[in-house]
Each structure stands twice: as C-alpha cells, then as structure tokens.
Motif scaffolding. Sequence first.
Motif, short mmCIF file in Angstrom:
data_model
loop_
_atom_site.label_atom_id
_atom_site.label_comp_id
_atom_site.label_asym_id
_atom_site.label_seq_id
_atom_site.Cartn_x
_atom_site.Cartn_y
_atom_site.Cartn_z
N THR A 197 -7.65 2.18 9.19
CA THR A 197 -6.05 2.69 9.20
C THR A 197 -5.39 1.80 8.43
O THR A 197 -5.80 0.70 7.72
CB THR A 197 -5.60 2.82 10.48
OG1 THR A 197 -5.06 1.59 10.93
CG2 THR A 197 -6.13 3.64 11.28
N LYS A 198 -4.20 2.39 7.49
CA LYS A 198 -3.31 1.75 6.76
C LYS A 198 -2.74 0.55 7.38
O LYS A 198 -2.81 -0.59 6.73
CB LYS A 198 -2.43 2.74 6.31
CG LYS A 198 -1.46 2.19 5.09
CD LYS A 198 -0.55 3.12 4.86
CE LYS A 198 0.59 2.64 3.71
NZ LYS A 198 1.69 3.39 3.33
N GLU A 226 -3.47 -3.04 6.21
CA GLU A 226 -2.36 -4.17 5.63
C GLU A 226 -2.75 -5.38 6.47
O GLU A 226 -2.10 -6.65 5.89
CB GLU A 226 -0.95 -3.40 6.22
CG GLU A 226 -0.63 -2.46 4.97
CD GLU A 226 0.69 -1.65 5.44
OE1 GLU A 226 0.97 -1.73 6.70
OE2 GLU A 226 1.18 -0.90 4.48
N LEU A 230 0.71 -1.37 0.06
CA LEU A 230 0.00 -0.11 0.02
C LEU A 230 0.93 1.19 -0.02
O LEU A 230 1.70 1.30 0.85
CB LEU A 230 -0.85 0.01 1.30
CG LEU A 230 -1.86 -1.09 1.35
CD1 LEU A 230 -2.65 -1.09 2.49
CD2 LEU A 230 -2.86 -0.90 0.16
N THR A 231 0.61 2.25 -0.85
CA THR A 231 1.24 3.41 -0.83
C THR A 231 0.29 4.60 -0.42
O THR A 231 -0.67 4.16 0.19
CB THR A 231 1.61 3.71 -2.16
OG1 THR A 231 0.45 4.00 -3.14
CG2 THR A 231 2.50 2.85 -2.89
N ASP A 232 0.56 5.75 -0.42
CA ASP A 232 -0.17 6.84 0.06
C ASP A 232 -1.60 6.93 -0.81
O ASP A 232 -2.52 7.76 -0.37
CB ASP A 232 0.43 8.24 0.09
CG ASP A 232 1.53 8.20 1.14
OD1 ASP A 232 1.47 7.14 2.28
OD2 ASP A 232 2.63 8.70 1.09
N ARG A 233 -1.17 6.67 -2.20
CA ARG A 233 -2.33 6.82 -3.09
C ARG A 233 -3.35 5.59 -3.08
O ARG A 233 -4.19 5.60 -3.94
CB ARG A 233 -1.61 7.21 -4.50
CG ARG A 233 -1.03 8.39 -4.62
CD ARG A 233 -0.58 8.69 -5.81
NE ARG A 233 -1.61 8.53 -6.78
CZ ARG A 233 -1.82 9.50 -7.73
NH1 ARG A 233 -0.77 10.47 -7.93
NH2 ARG A 233 -2.69 8.99 -8.67
N SER A 234 -3.12 4.47 -2.26
CA SER A 234 -3.75 3.19 -2.47
C SER A 234 -5.05 3.48 -1.93
O SER A 234 -5.24 4.18 -0.75
CB SER A 234 -2.92 2.22 -1.85
OG SER A 234 -1.86 1.92 -2.35
N TYR A 235 -5.94 2.59 -2.24
CA TYR A 235 -7.36 2.47 -1.49
C TYR A 235 -7.27 2.03 -0.09
O TYR A 235 -6.90 0.76 -0.16
CB TYR A 235 -8.37 1.88 -2.41
CG TYR A 235 -9.71 1.54 -1.86
CD1 TYR A 235 -10.69 2.47 -1.83
CD2 TYR A 235 -10.10 0.36 -1.26
CE1 TYR A 235 -11.96 2.12 -0.99
CE2 TYR A 235 -11.19 0.06 -0.78
CZ TYR A 235 -12.12 1.08 -0.65
OH TYR A 235 -13.30 0.69 -0.22
#
Length: 164
Positions: free
Chosen positions: A77-78, A82, A66-71
């Motif tokens: 939270t990220k 994950e 996951l990146t900052d632009r991922s859904y």
Amino acid sequence: MKTSMFVIAASVATASAFAPAPKAPTSTQLNESIFKKISNMDLWAPVADSNDYGARGKKNLKTGTLTDRSYIPAGLTKAQYEKVRADEAAKKASNYQKNVAKAGVFVDYTDFYLKRGTDENGDWMKRPNKGHLMAKTKYDWSGETNNTPTWTGLGAGIGKKNKK
C-alpha cells in the motif's frame, strides 16, 4: 532671412542630435593577466564548505513524497511503501553519520613504525607481509582445501591421530 536662419538652425540641431557623442579615450591595457583574473575568481566563496566531508547533513536532501501518480510496487500500500522508503533513508543517514565520525582518523606513522619493529632490526623484512598491515577477508585465499569450518576450532589435522 528669418526663415533661412530657422532652417539652418533646425538642420544643425538635427545633425547634432544624430551625431555620436564624443567619448573620453579609454585604455585597453589590462591591470592583470587574463589567467590571473580567472584564477582569482572564487566561484565557491558563497558555499565554500559544500564539498567537505559531512556537508551532506547541511544540505536540504530528502526523499520525495508519494502522490497519487507515484509508482508503488505491487503488493504494497502507499503507507507501507512510504515506511519502506523512510526506513531506507534512515539507514542511509545513519550509515553516513557513522562514516563521518570516522573521517579524519589516521594511524600515526611513528606508532606504526615502532609496532612493526622497524627501529630495532630488520627482521620485519623476513615476515610474510614484509611489515605491511594485512586486511582480514571473509574467505580463505591461501589455496588450501581444508573443508573443516574455521568457526569450530578444529583445523586441518587437529583431533586426528596419525596411523602408522
């Protein structure tokens, strides 16, 4: 005269420079047919076992990062997302390994033949399944309308007294 010889030599040299080079005669006969040539090509030779059952473990397959632009679903939270994705990937891998362990396991026909009694007599043909192995199902497909749960041990009419 020297000039004319020089012009003739120059024109011969120029003409021979642009003339096509003589080629040796080549044969147009094939050593083998086109079909045989194509069918003998082994395009899978470098990765011959890539489609074998269980080969997924040898491939470099992984869930993307996951990146900052991922859904990321709302409410997570990220890090939580994950973890969810990692758990799903682990579950998928364990299920695949469970199925790989079962691959290539077959029922020996001779044992099946003896177990069903085919070698002794023909009474297996009189059975409802005619010697076939029947799969267990979650639901009762017999068509009976018995509302008693099957896990209680009580069947239709069990525990009831006939009133005359």
